[in-house]
Each structure stands twice: as C-alpha cells, then as structure tokens.
Design a protein around this motif. Structure first.
Motif, short mmCIF file in Angstrom:
data_model
loop_
_atom_site.label_atom_id
_atom_site.label_comp_id
_atom_site.label_asym_id
_atom_site.label_seq_id
_atom_site.Cartn_x
_atom_site.Cartn_y
_atom_site.Cartn_z
N GLU A 103 2.43 -12.66 -21.02
CA GLU A 103 1.41 -13.39 -21.94
C GLU A 103 1.83 -14.45 -22.64
O GLU A 103 2.32 -13.69 -23.83
CB GLU A 103 0.25 -13.39 -22.07
CG GLU A 103 -1.21 -14.06 -22.40
CD GLU A 103 -2.29 -12.63 -22.36
OE1 GLU A 103 -3.56 -13.19 -22.78
OE2 GLU A 103 -2.28 -11.80 -22.19
N LEU A 104 1.56 -16.15 -22.59
CA LEU A 104 1.94 -16.46 -24.48
C LEU A 104 0.62 -15.72 -25.15
O LEU A 104 -1.04 -16.81 -24.96
CB LEU A 104 1.86 -18.07 -23.44
CG LEU A 104 3.12 -18.13 -22.76
CD1 LEU A 104 3.81 -19.45 -22.49
CD2 LEU A 104 4.63 -18.43 -23.36
N PHE A 105 0.78 -16.13 -26.55
CA PHE A 105 -0.72 -16.56 -27.43
C PHE A 105 -1.03 -15.37 -27.64
O PHE A 105 -2.07 -15.35 -27.66
CB PHE A 105 -0.68 -17.79 -27.39
CG PHE A 105 0.00 -18.71 -27.14
CD1 PHE A 105 0.85 -19.56 -27.85
CD2 PHE A 105 0.44 -19.74 -26.14
CE1 PHE A 105 2.03 -20.16 -28.09
CE2 PHE A 105 0.92 -20.55 -26.10
CZ PHE A 105 2.11 -20.84 -26.67
N ALA A 106 -0.65 -14.03 -26.79
CA ALA A 106 -1.83 -13.07 -26.73
C ALA A 106 -2.28 -12.03 -27.89
O ALA A 106 -0.71 -12.16 -28.97
CB ALA A 106 -0.72 -11.92 -25.16
N ARG A 107 -3.39 -12.33 -27.77
CA ARG A 107 -3.38 -11.93 -29.12
C ARG A 107 -2.78 -10.03 -29.59
O ARG A 107 -3.09 -9.39 -29.11
CB ARG A 107 -5.21 -11.87 -30.09
CG ARG A 107 -5.94 -11.60 -30.67
CD ARG A 107 -7.34 -11.71 -30.74
NE ARG A 107 -7.69 -10.74 -31.54
CZ ARG A 107 -8.14 -10.51 -33.14
NH1 ARG A 107 -7.73 -11.89 -33.90
NH2 ARG A 107 -8.43 -9.58 -33.36
N ASP A 108 -2.30 -9.67 -30.79
CA ASP A 108 -1.69 -8.68 -31.11
C ASP A 108 -2.94 -7.52 -31.92
O ASP A 108 -3.26 -8.34 -33.06
CB ASP A 108 0.09 -8.21 -31.90
CG ASP A 108 0.76 -7.00 -31.57
OD1 ASP A 108 0.56 -7.06 -31.37
OD2 ASP A 108 -0.08 -6.80 -33.00
N GLY A 111 -2.31 -7.71 -35.65
CA GLY A 111 -2.37 -8.88 -36.18
C GLY A 111 -0.66 -8.70 -36.30
O GLY A 111 0.08 -10.15 -36.74
N LEU A 112 0.10 -8.82 -35.25
CA LEU A 112 1.64 -9.09 -35.47
C LEU A 112 1.60 -10.55 -34.33
O LEU A 112 1.33 -10.59 -33.70
CB LEU A 112 2.89 -8.42 -34.66
CG LEU A 112 2.69 -6.51 -35.20
CD1 LEU A 112 3.64 -6.23 -34.20
CD2 LEU A 112 3.26 -6.51 -36.57
N TYR A 113 3.50 -11.29 -34.75
CA TYR A 113 3.02 -12.20 -34.18
C TYR A 113 3.04 -12.44 -32.48
O TYR A 113 3.82 -10.95 -32.13
CB TYR A 113 4.70 -13.21 -34.65
CG TYR A 113 5.10 -14.34 -34.19
CD1 TYR A 113 3.61 -15.31 -33.51
CD2 TYR A 113 5.96 -14.35 -34.00
CE1 TYR A 113 4.44 -16.20 -32.83
CE2 TYR A 113 6.71 -15.41 -33.09
CZ TYR A 113 6.34 -16.75 -32.72
OH TYR A 113 6.64 -17.59 -32.78
N TRP A 114 2.85 -12.51 -31.73
CA TRP A 114 2.68 -11.94 -30.32
C TRP A 114 4.31 -12.05 -29.43
O TRP A 114 3.68 -11.23 -28.73
CB TRP A 114 1.51 -13.21 -29.59
CG TRP A 114 2.25 -14.45 -29.27
CD1 TRP A 114 2.46 -15.63 -30.16
CD2 TRP A 114 3.16 -15.20 -27.89
NE1 TRP A 114 2.75 -16.67 -29.33
CE2 TRP A 114 3.31 -16.10 -28.64
CE3 TRP A 114 3.69 -14.45 -27.39
CZ2 TRP A 114 4.53 -17.30 -28.33
CZ3 TRP A 114 4.86 -14.98 -26.28
CH2 TRP A 114 5.13 -16.91 -26.60
#
Ligand SMILES: [Mg+2]
Length: 177
Positions: A103-108, A111-114
C-alpha cells in the motif's frame, strides 16, 4: 561467496531533485512522464494530467550508481516504471529488482516513514544502504534497533538530489563493512 550489500534507490528526491528552486539544477534534463501511481491521483481530464509529471534527471547518475560496490534495487512509488521510464534516461540497466509496496503512503502506527518496515523486511538481513528524501531520525533509530545487519539510511535533500558527498558516503560505508 557472500552477496554484496544492497543500495535501495528512491526516484523523487535522490534522482529527481523535484524541490530545486528556482531552476532546474545544472546537468539535469527535463522529462514528462505519466507514472501509473501519479496519474491515478490526478483529476481526470485535468491539464496537469495531460501534461504529465515533470521529472528532472541526470544522465550521468546511472553510470555512477553502477560503479558503486553495491547491488542496486528500486525502492520507489514508481515501482516497475522506474525500470521502464527512469533507467533508460539515466543509463541504468532496465531489470533491477523492485520493492513492491502492499500500500502506498500507509500510515505507520509508530510514525515511521511508510516505506521503512517494508524496506527492512525486503532487505532480509543483508547489509543495505538506502537513499530517500523522506527518511527521518525515527527511521534511523528503528533500523538501528530492529535490523540485524548494517544499514545506512541516507536522507537526500530533494532540492539537490544525489551529490558527490552522497556517493562518497556510500563508497565509504561499503568499504567499512
Ligand atoms: Mg522520494
């Protein structure tokens, strides 16, 4: 024989210094592409979609990346289109391995980069370097604490793209392994 360490490459930021102002940086050429993941986010019939995504690329980057003692792979939302569209312009082979994001731009949750957790999983215990404009200190800490091999997460300034000092750091890191 042990495999060489990996270099995971992002397109927008390291290869395409999209945030450069006010002008295209010296040595770069201008291209317009319609990558699938970008096109899907544009308004149908819009002028922006018709014109395509403007990308600045440096024709010398492929040779410089290939000369590194690292095994290259793509870690970009362009996914397989990096091989099709970006590689020929910068002079890189067109069959590099591609990290496929679920999945693109998924929320972690932390707060890590996706991309970060997928990158660690994909590298699968091999030493890896990673060039990307969105890496943060949180990602550096996460990799240091949870990855069992050496890693170099290199945040690239999207106003500048990959520079001599970045190539120097990659070479130095590989040498120290
Ligand atoms: Mg990027």
């Amino acid at each position: 024989m042990t495999k060489p360490p990996l270099l995971l490459i992002d397109v927008d930021g390291p290869l395409n210094p999209y945030a450069a102002r006010p002008l295209r940086p010296r040595g770069y050429t201008t291209h317009r592409f319609h990558p699938a993941n970008w096109s899907a986010r544009q308004r149908p019939g819009s002028r922006r979609l018709r014109r395509g995504l403007r990308v600045w690329l440096h024709p010398g980057h492929g040779a410089r990346l290939t000369a590194l003692p690292l095994e290259l792979a793509w870690a970009t939302t362009w996914m397989h289109e990096a091989n099709e569209l970006i590689a020929p312009v910068i002079g890189l082979r067109r069959d590099l391995p591609v990290i496929e994001w679920p999945e693109l731009f998924a929320r972690d949750p932390d707060g890590l980069y996706w991309k970060t957790r997928h990158v660690l999983e994909w590298a699968d215990g091999r030493p890896f370097a990673w060039v990307d404009d969105m890496i943060t200190d949180l990602d550096l800490r996460h990799a240091a604490q949870h990855y069992d091999a050496r890693s170099l997460l290199l945040r690239i300034d999207p106003r500048k793209g990959l520079r001599q000092r970045d190539f120097d750091r990659l070479v130095g890191w590989a040498r120290d392994l």
